[in-house]
Design a protein around this motif. Sequence first.
Motif, short mmCIF file in Angstrom:
data_model
loop_
_atom_site.label_atom_id
_atom_site.label_comp_id
_atom_site.label_asym_id
_atom_site.label_seq_id
_atom_site.Cartn_x
_atom_site.Cartn_y
_atom_site.Cartn_z
N LEU A 129 6.58 -15.21 6.87
CA LEU A 129 5.17 -15.54 6.71
C LEU A 129 4.27 -14.47 7.31
CD1 LEU A 129 5.18 -19.39 7.42
CD2 LEU A 129 4.94 -18.23 5.21
N ILE A 130 4.69 -13.94 8.45
CA ILE A 130 3.90 -12.87 9.08
C ILE A 130 3.89 -11.62 8.20
CG2 ILE A 130 3.82 -11.27 11.04
CD1 ILE A 130 4.86 -13.54 12.78
N GLU A 131 5.04 -11.30 7.63
CA GLU A 131 5.11 -10.14 6.74
C GLU A 131 4.24 -10.36 5.50
OE1 GLU A 131 9.23 -9.74 5.95
OE2 GLU A 131 9.69 -8.72 7.85
N GLU A 132 4.29 -11.58 4.95
CA GLU A 132 3.46 -11.88 3.78
C GLU A 132 1.97 -11.84 4.12
OE1 GLU A 132 4.71 -15.58 2.20
OE2 GLU A 132 6.61 -14.82 1.38
N GLU A 133 1.62 -12.30 5.32
CA GLU A 133 0.22 -12.27 5.73
C GLU A 133 -0.26 -10.83 5.91
OE1 GLU A 133 -3.57 -13.52 6.88
OE2 GLU A 133 -1.94 -14.53 5.83
N ASP A 134 0.59 -9.99 6.51
CA ASP A 134 0.23 -8.57 6.66
C ASP A 134 0.06 -7.91 5.29
OD1 ASP A 134 0.31 -8.85 9.37
OD2 ASP A 134 2.36 -8.10 9.58
N TYR A 135 0.96 -8.24 4.36
CA TYR A 135 0.85 -7.68 3.02
C TYR A 135 -0.41 -8.18 2.31
CZ TYR A 135 1.88 -6.79 -1.90
OH TYR A 135 1.79 -6.39 -3.20
N ARG A 136 -0.71 -9.48 2.49
CA ARG A 136 -1.92 -10.03 1.86
C ARG A 136 -3.17 -9.35 2.41
NH1 ARG A 136 -6.07 -13.00 2.88
NH2 ARG A 136 -5.46 -13.08 5.06
#
Length: 321
Positions: A129-136
Amino acid sequence: MVKLVDEFRKGWQGVAPPSLGLSLVFAAACIALATLARWGLAHVRPDVYFTPYFPAVFFATAFGGFRIGILTAIVGGVLGVVLNFGDTVADHARFALMALYWAVCALTIWGVEHYRTMLVEQRRIAKRLIEEEDYRKLLVDELQHRLKNKLSTVHAVLHQVLHEQPQVWSRIDPRLRSLAATDDLISRIDNTGCDIRDLLISELGPYGHVRFTLNGDRLFLPAKLAVTLSLMFHELATNAGKYGAFSSPRGLLQVSWTVNDDRLTITWDETEGPTVDKVSAPGFGTKLLKSALSAFDGKTEISYLKTGLHCIMQCRIPQKG
């Protein structure tokens, strides 16, 4: 030594699995402490053979996994039978207690391992989720940058085409600047929030400061509520420029707000604008106005009066932090 301490800290916190050697050393330390505790208890109750090894099995399993836990349980059971502190000797009762001890250890190891598996899965999901948030965030920043560049390009092209038609350009230029100001404002307040008066001035300023009045005390809006209201104010201001008060030379707008406990009420009143004869079917803008405040336990009421549009927005102000 520092590396070993860091590996132990990560293993204890569940960040990374410890090495086999460190797990065995930790299990041996737990067994040694349990045996020492058993020796101390023998001065009071010589018949306590296996109870001190339960914590050792628990902590060894939590740190090194179920295999280390099983090994600790076996060693603890053997020591409970072999070691004698006092005059007691191994008998059939002690072997029966050892079987009961292993059964309880099996349940303990299963429970701890189940918890460790859930913890690992939760950490994996949290990391994803943290990786997805950074990507978003990276994607949104890039889209905002591209949108800003495209809007600047449109502004420049229209200015070049309409430089000989100043009257047309004077009507288009404020709208484009309002769009740009809204995009910059949303990007700027996304993590900080802003004052409601500054928000309204940013949205309504391009239409002329003499065309609107603001009534209300200074009020700081949290980031999420500020972004939501900025979108709503922009929609209302755009409609006022197309069909409402700002489309008429004499049109005026009055925006007022009050706070009662944690409830915010905003009133948007347009006057001296064109008469609304027929209201078209609700579009995206109307749906946005109707539903945007639902996340803040709020609602929006829109009325088309003879004097102009009348809109009441009510919502809860989230607590800071």
